[in-house]
Design a protein around this motif. Structure first.
Motif, PDB file in Angstrom:
ATOM      1  N   VAL A   1      -2.343  -5.436   1.154  1.00 21.29           N
ATOM      2  CA  VAL A   1      -3.077  -4.395   0.794  1.00 21.29           C
ATOM      3  C   VAL A   1      -3.312  -4.463  -0.822  1.00 21.29           C
ATOM      4  N   ALA A   3      -3.616  -2.664  -3.136  1.00 22.86           N
ATOM      5  CA  ALA A   3      -2.925  -1.536  -3.948  1.00 22.86           C
ATOM      6  C   ALA A   3      -1.696  -1.872  -4.488  1.00 22.86           C
ATOM      7  N   LEU A  18       4.530   1.757   0.698  1.00 25.07           N
ATOM      8  CA  LEU A  18       3.058   1.861   0.883  1.00 25.07           C
ATOM      9  C   LEU A  18       2.738   3.095   1.600  1.00 25.07           C
ATOM     10  N   GLU A  19       2.055   3.964   1.165  1.00 26.35           N
ATOM     11  CA  GLU A  19       1.668   5.045   2.304  1.00 26.35           C
ATOM     12  C   GLU A  19       0.264   5.348   1.587  1.00 26.35           C
ATOM     13  N   LEU A  20      -0.554   5.818   2.654  1.00 20.87           N
ATOM     14  CA  LEU A  20      -1.950   6.138   2.364  1.00 20.87           C
ATOM     15  C   LEU A  20      -1.878   7.570   2.603  1.00 20.87           C
ATOM     16  N   LYS A  21      -2.355   8.228   1.386  1.00 23.07           N
ATOM     17  CA  LYS A  21      -2.594   9.755   1.153  1.00 23.07           C
ATOM     18  C   LYS A  21      -3.898  10.232   0.639  1.00 23.07           C
ATOM     19  N   TYR A  29      -3.170   5.418  -2.240  1.00 27.68           N
ATOM     20  CA  TYR A  29      -2.280   4.723  -1.859  1.00 27.68           C
ATOM     21  C   TYR A  29      -1.097   5.026  -2.961  1.00 27.68           C
ATOM     22  N   GLU A  30       0.139   5.576  -2.342  1.00 24.64           N
ATOM     23  CA  GLU A  30       1.223   5.635  -3.259  1.00 24.64           C
ATOM     24  C   GLU A  30       2.050   4.314  -2.972  1.00 24.64           C
ATOM     25  N   VAL A  31       2.200   3.723  -3.994  1.00 23.37           N
ATOM     26  CA  VAL A  31       3.120   2.150  -3.854  1.00 23.37           C
ATOM     27  C   VAL A  31       4.582   2.674  -4.705  1.00 23.37           C
ATOM     28  N   TYR A  43       0.320   5.753  -7.970  1.00 23.32           N
ATOM     29  CA  TYR A  43      -0.937   6.115  -6.995  1.00 23.32           C
ATOM     30  C   TYR A  43      -2.375   5.500  -7.411  1.00 23.32           C
ATOM     31  N   ALA A  46      -7.878   4.287  -3.145  1.00 23.49           N
ATOM     32  CA  ALA A  46      -7.811   3.462  -2.141  1.00 23.49           C
ATOM     33  C   ALA A  46      -9.304   2.734  -1.951  1.00 23.49           C
ATOM     34  N   ASP A  87       0.948   3.254   6.523  1.00 25.77           N
ATOM     35  CA  ASP A  87       2.583   3.356   5.841  1.00 25.77           C
ATOM     36  C   ASP A  87       3.295   2.371   6.048  1.00 25.77           C
TER      37      ASP A  87
END
Length: 131
Positions: A1, A3, A18-21, A29-31, A43, A46, A87
């Motif tokens: 990804v 990000a 890694l989470e898609l929010k 994405y929060e990395v 943050y 995306a 995620d």
């Protein structure tokens, strides 16, 4: 990804989560990065790849050091289940460290979880995630 690459290039450290929010209604994405002394939460938009914000904290405990990267774990998971990564995180709560990757399958639009051993890259489990 992408990000993960963006966050690591700008802030250093190693990605562990890694989470898609949603950020103000848009996908982001929060990395989570760890550099040994600090934890950075970055943050990233995306769609555009623009860094939206960053939060830095001192590490409370020593970070585990997996043999494979988060990026490699995501690649392995996407070979098992093709689709959008929702995620991905390093889990060291049990006796072995592993990555848990949640993917929205391109084929059936169902959420799957793929668990990968963080020391050798083997797929430990793959199943439909009903949570």
């Amino acid at each position: 990804v992408q990000a993960i690459d963006i966050a690591q290039k700008q802030f250093g450290g190693k990605a562990t989560d890694l989470e898609l929010k949603r950020s103000h209604g848009a996908p982001a994405y929060e990395v989570e990065l760890h550099d040994g002394a600090k934890k950075h939460s970055v943050y990233i938009d995306a769609i555009s790849g623009k860094v939206l914000s960053r939060k830095t904290e001192n590490e409370r405990k020593s970070a585990v050091s997996p043999a494979i990267s988060l990026e490699r774990a995501i690649e392995i998971a996407q070979v098992k289940v093709s689709g959008q990564v929702l995620d991905a995180e390093l889990d060291d709560d049990r006796s072995r460290i592993r990555y848990e990757v949640e993917i929205l399958s391109a084929a059936d639009r169902v959420q799957h979880k793929v668990v990968i051993d963080a020391n050798n890259g083997n797929v430990v489990a793959s199943y439909i995630d009903r949570d």
